[in-house]
Design a protein around this motif. Structure first.
Motif, PDB file in Angstrom:
ATOM      1  N   ASN A  95       0.829  -1.214   0.000  1.00 32.21           N
ATOM      2  CA  ASN A  95       0.000   0.000   0.000  1.00 32.21           C
ATOM      3  C   ASN A  95       0.858   1.256   0.000  1.00 32.21           C
ATOM      4  O   ASN A  95       0.516   2.266  -0.639  1.00 32.21           O
ATOM      5  CB  ASN A  95      -0.931  -0.007   1.207  1.00 32.21           C
ATOM      6  N   SER A  96       1.971   1.185   0.706  1.00 31.07           N
ATOM      7  CA  SER A  96       2.860   2.344   0.744  1.00 31.07           C
ATOM      8  C   SER A  96       3.546   2.546  -0.601  1.00 31.07           C
ATOM      9  O   SER A  96       3.722   3.685  -1.059  1.00 31.07           O
ATOM     10  CB  SER A  96       3.903   2.149   1.852  1.00 31.07           C
ATOM     11  N   ARG A  97       3.930   1.472  -1.230  1.00 35.54           N
ATOM     12  CA  ARG A  97       4.662   1.578  -2.496  1.00 35.54           C
ATOM     13  C   ARG A  97       3.721   1.902  -3.652  1.00 35.54           C
ATOM     14  O   ARG A  97       4.120   2.626  -4.576  1.00 35.54           O
ATOM     15  CB  ARG A  97       5.388   0.259  -2.771  1.00 35.54           C
ATOM     16  N   GLY A  98       2.509   1.377  -3.616  1.00 37.44           N
ATOM     17  CA  GLY A  98       1.539   1.655  -4.687  1.00 37.44           C
ATOM     18  C   GLY A  98       0.220   2.093  -4.107  1.00 37.44           C
ATOM     19  O   GLY A  98      -0.747   1.327  -4.098  1.00 37.44           O
ATOM     20  N   PRO A  99       0.129   3.314  -3.603  1.00 34.57           N
ATOM     21  CA  PRO A  99      -1.109   3.770  -2.938  1.00 34.57           C
ATOM     22  C   PRO A  99      -2.320   3.784  -3.865  1.00 34.57           C
ATOM     23  O   PRO A  99      -3.449   3.637  -3.391  1.00 34.57           O
ATOM     24  CB  PRO A  99      -0.750   5.179  -2.457  1.00 34.57           C
ATOM     25  N   ALA A 100      -2.106   3.931  -5.166  1.00 33.02           N
ATOM     26  CA  ALA A 100      -3.244   3.969  -6.087  1.00 33.02           C
ATOM     27  C   ALA A 100      -3.991   2.638  -6.114  1.00 33.02           C
ATOM     28  O   ALA A 100      -5.186   2.596  -6.409  1.00 33.02           O
ATOM     29  CB  ALA A 100      -2.765   4.328  -7.491  1.00 33.02           C
ATOM     30  N   GLY A 101      -3.306   1.550  -5.808  1.00 29.38           N
ATOM     31  CA  GLY A 101      -3.956   0.245  -5.834  1.00 29.38           C
ATOM     32  C   GLY A 101      -4.519  -0.187  -4.501  1.00 29.38           C
ATOM     33  O   GLY A 101      -5.042  -1.300  -4.384  1.00 29.38           O
ATOM     34  N   ARG A 102      -4.439   0.705  -3.508  1.00 32.16           N
ATOM     35  CA  ARG A 102      -4.907   0.329  -2.165  1.00 32.16           C
ATOM     36  C   ARG A 102      -6.363  -0.152  -2.151  1.00 32.16           C
ATOM     37  O   ARG A 102      -6.680  -1.178  -1.530  1.00 32.16           O
ATOM     38  CB  ARG A 102      -4.718   1.511  -1.218  1.00 32.16           C
ATOM     39  N   PRO A 103      -7.309   0.561  -2.825  1.00 33.13           N
ATOM     40  CA  PRO A 103      -8.704   0.089  -2.782  1.00 33.13           C
ATOM     41  C   PRO A 103      -8.875  -1.318  -3.355  1.00 33.13           C
ATOM     42  O   PRO A 103      -9.769  -2.057  -2.938  1.00 33.13           O
ATOM     43  CB  PRO A 103      -9.459   1.132  -3.622  1.00 33.13           C
TER      44      PRO A 103
END
Length: 783
Positions: A344-352
């Motif tokens: 989540n930290s590395r790719g916040p856009a994919g968190r959802p």
């Protein structure tokens, strides 16, 4: 005597005259509320006609509190002193209470889910297993209409469809269903059997069913199917990245909602594998080569394709790499939570899109004792977490993929030498056959250009015939050697179709043109030539055609040597120009010499002079064909030839009339029996009685087919060579097709029997039609 739950006494008009305590417990009505009233007042619906006639069946009673209660009742006559009927005793079995009969207890305690419905699809009875599966008690379901008790879903509609089918047709039904049990969140596979329930008068009064939970068997079949698919779909190319993508396509969505493949950097290059993975390092460094998910675009991925990924030593992927086996992780594992947080930290856009991730499986990619990388599967939408059996399946899939990735890696690293060696190697031993005696030589040039594209081949054909091939791809190195390998393979494939020499070269020319146009191949630029000849020892005829290749030399039995006069067509790949065939009749013992231009052409030699030396060397009196090959090379070649040389010598043999029998067959089915008898007599003359049974059957099938489906003239020929060959020719050009006959077909098994009983069979086109042939081995089987 069977003990009942409740009883009631009715007079002849159906008025209640007696009411038991059991009846009160089942219906809620006390005796004073019922006695003196018509029993019909307490029915929730009119009793089925079949039940009234049989005096037994399922009825729906309205409970005192208003809900329906389904009861199975039986009525017994009450007789007066004069023997006349004065009323009835009604015994009812209710939906609750302990079973009193052995059959009832067996039903109630069965390990599989069992239930009974009336003909209107309402619950009459459920056993304990069914109640556990549905998550409700029997009391809540008895008397209720099935669709009112389930959610609208495909499996519910299918269940109701089959329930209606049994109730309407009175025939049992067996089917499989895959659904989630209402009492749990795990999907189950069910093997369901439904059958009609009939009364004593054979009237249909209900539908019973048994549902066996076949989930384990279902998943076992699914895993086996996945492994079989893996064998067919992973490793279709020798490309590392494409092989990783094939693994992802197999895993998503059936095995994972998101999957990725990360490889060590050296796998993508040409370096040798390192001694260790660097277990002491503070992280494991890999490169993302493939990923995929249920969601288009794979938004869950925190690492773009081609970039490096870093796994801490405690992360599941790093642990899997060190342990060399699959590692399971889930929400109860702190490392899993840290891994998700890091993503989540590395790719916040994919968190959802990572919401709901609850289970992870990391499996190393290992092949031949070497670790190549790691594959990761994550489940988010799928409710079931990964289990040990999933780990076993993942290791098997990863093992197959790793071998394919390693094969691709080795191919990339060693393609120069491997490809050159693979395609430049010529057959060390040529197949044994009776048509010709052969000797061959292949000498690579000694220049730094490398091995060229010269090749030769001897291909056995049907009817004891043999094909002699020699070809040359101009140039040296990998391109010409690779092209040579493809052309040699194509010639073998076309020879198997049994085309005449000129037609074969036409197809080969089309193939080269197609490769040049569609693949950007440089065959046409390099230049390729070929000579293809077919020799028939029965007719002693040699048919040959050339595509830009030198004409062969011919040595007759009397020692005369000459070049065959023929028209050489254009080189392969030119396209649009015809190839002409030449036909020769050769005496037995003639020697045909096929060669590549490297034998007679060189920048420092005159072609005419070299050709004359070649013909003189062929006329030498030597003891064997092998010695003649050595003599020719020694006499013609310089000390350091500048080009590859291929030489193929073939001394012809002939099959005399004593080894060939021919019959003309009239197009009349009555001729089949006479033809069989003639064949049996011929086999006896050849002392081949042990082959009579099979040969008679083959002759019967092939001749019958020619009469029925072919066209005159029809001819049968037997050839006694190293094998026994049966040939049937007719005037039709329609080729036969081997098909599998169905159980009740009256025909269609002839060629299948021929294929099963003979060593091999086939067909070839002729100038006047076609020939169907079959061969039997004359070598007795080893016992």
């Amino acid at each position: 005597m069977e003990q009942v739950v409740a009883t009631a006494i009715l007079d002849a008009k159906g008025v209640v005259a007696g009411w038991s305590e059991g009846a009160r417990r089942l219906t809620g009505y006390a005796a004073e509320e019922v006695v003196g009233r018509a029993v019909a007042e307490f029915l929730a619906e009119e009793a089925p006609a079949g039940a009234v006639t049989a005096r037994a069946g399922a009825v729906l009673v309205r409970h005192r509190d208003g809900h329906p209660v389904s009861l199975f009742v039986r009525a017994y006559d009450l007789l007066g002193a004069d023997g006349g009927r004065t009323g009835f005793v009604v015994a009812a079995e209710g939906p609750e209470g302990p079973e009193q009969t052995l059959a009832g207890r067996a039903f109630q305690q069965a390990s599989m889910s069992m239930s009974v419905f009336d003909t209107r699809h309402r619950y009459l009875r459920l056993n304990d297993a069914a109640c556990r599966v549905l998550g409700v008690s029997q009391t809540e379901l008895i008397g209720r209409y099935y669709p009112d008790t389930v959610e609208e879903a495909e499996h519910s509609s299918g269940f109701l469809h089959h329930l209606r089918q049994v109730a309407e047709t009175g025939r049992p039904v067996h089917y499989e269903s895959f659904s989630r049990a209402p009492a749990g969140n795990r999907e189950h596979a069910w093997n369901i059997e439904m059958w009609p329930v009939r009364d004593g008068a054979d009237g249909l009064v209900g539908v019973a069913l048994a549902a066996f939970d076949s989930t384990e068997q279902f998943w076992a079949r699914a895993r086996l199917a996945l492994l079989n698919e893996a064998a067919a779909t992973i490793g279709t190319t020798l490309d590392v990245v494409h092989t990783a993508e094939e693994l992802i396509e197999l895993m998503v969505p059936r095995f994972a909602d998101f999957a990725s493949v990360d490889l060590l950097d050296w796998v993508l290059g040409t370096e040798e594998p390192p001694v260790s993975l660097g277990e002491d390092a503070d992280h494991v460094e890999l490169r993302r080569v493939a990923h995929g998910s249920r969601t288009e675009g794979t938004p869950e991925a925190a690492v773009p394709l081609g970039e490096k990924d870093f796994y801490p030593p405690s992360s599941p992927p790093a642990r899997a790499l060190r342990a060399g086996r699959a590692v399971l992780s889930g929400t109860d594992d702190p490392e899993f939570g840290r891994w998700v947080a890091e993503r989540n930290s590395r790719g916040p856009a994919g968190r959802p899109y990572r919401e709901g991730a609850h289970s992870m499986l990391a499996v190393p990619l290992r092949a031949r004792g070497t670790t190549l990388g790691v594959a990761v599967g994550v489940r988010m939408g799928s409710p079931e977490p990964y289990a040990e059996d999933d780990a076993v399946l993942a290791e098997e899939l990863a093992s197959r993929a790793a071998v394919c990735i390693d094969n691709a890696r080795r191919f990339c690293r060693e393609r120069s030498t491997a490809l050159a060696l693979q395609h430049s190697l010529l057959p060390r031993g040529l197949p044994g056959q009776a048509a010709v005696e052969v000797a061959h030589r292949y000498l690579p040039c000694g220049s730094l250009a490398g091995i060229g594209g010269d090749w030769f081949d001897v291909i056995p054909l049907a009817g004891s015939r043999v094909a002699l091939v020699v070809g040359d791809v101009v140039g040296h190195g990998i391109p010409s050697s690779a092209t040579m390998g493809r052309l040699r393979t194509a010639v073998r494939a076309l020879a198997d179709v049994d085309l005449p020499p000129d037609e074969l070269l036409t197809h080969l020319d089309d193939l080269v043109t197609h490769l040049t146009d569609t693949v950007g191949d440089d065959v046409g630029e390099l230049g390729a030539t070929c000579l293809y000849a077919v020799y028939d020892p029965v007719s002693r005829r040699l048919d040959l055609a050339a595509a830009g290749h030198p004409a062969p030399a011919l040595v007759l039995p009397d020692g005369t040597v000459r070049l065959v006069e023929m028209t050489a067509g254009p080189p392969l790949g030119v396209g649009g120009l015809p190839f002409e065939a030449t036909e020769l009749r050769l005496p037995e013992g003639s020697v045909v010499a096929l060669y590549t231009d490297g034998l007679v052409e060189d920048r420092d030699r005159d072609v005419d002079h070299s050709t004359a030396e070649f013909c003189r060397a062929l006329g030498a009196r030597v003891g064997s064909l092998e010695a003649l090959a050595d003599t020719v090379l020694k006499a013609v070649l310089p000390e350091n030839p500048g080009d590859d040389v291929a030489l193929l010598l073939a001394r012809t043999r002939a099959l005399g009339a004593d080894r060939v029998a021919t019959w003309d067959v009239l197009p009349d089915p009555a001729e089949v029996a006479a033809t069989r008898q003639a064949v049996i007599e011929q086999l006896a003359a050849w002392e081949l009685e042990e082959t009579a049974f099979v040969t008679e059957l083959v002759v019967s099938e092939l001749v019958t087919n020619a009469i029925r489906y072919g066209a005159p003239p029809i001819q049968l020929r037997l050839i006694r060579d190293r094998t026994l060959i049966c040939e049937v020719s007719d005037g039709s050009s329609t080729s036969p097709h081997l098909r599998r006959a169905h159980a009740f077909d009256e025909g269609g098994r002839g060629l299948m029997l021929v294929a099963q009983l003979t060593q091999r069979w086939g067909s070839r086109q002729t100038a006047s039609g076609k020939t169907i042939w079959a061969e039997q081995s004359l070598t007795p089987p080893v016992r």
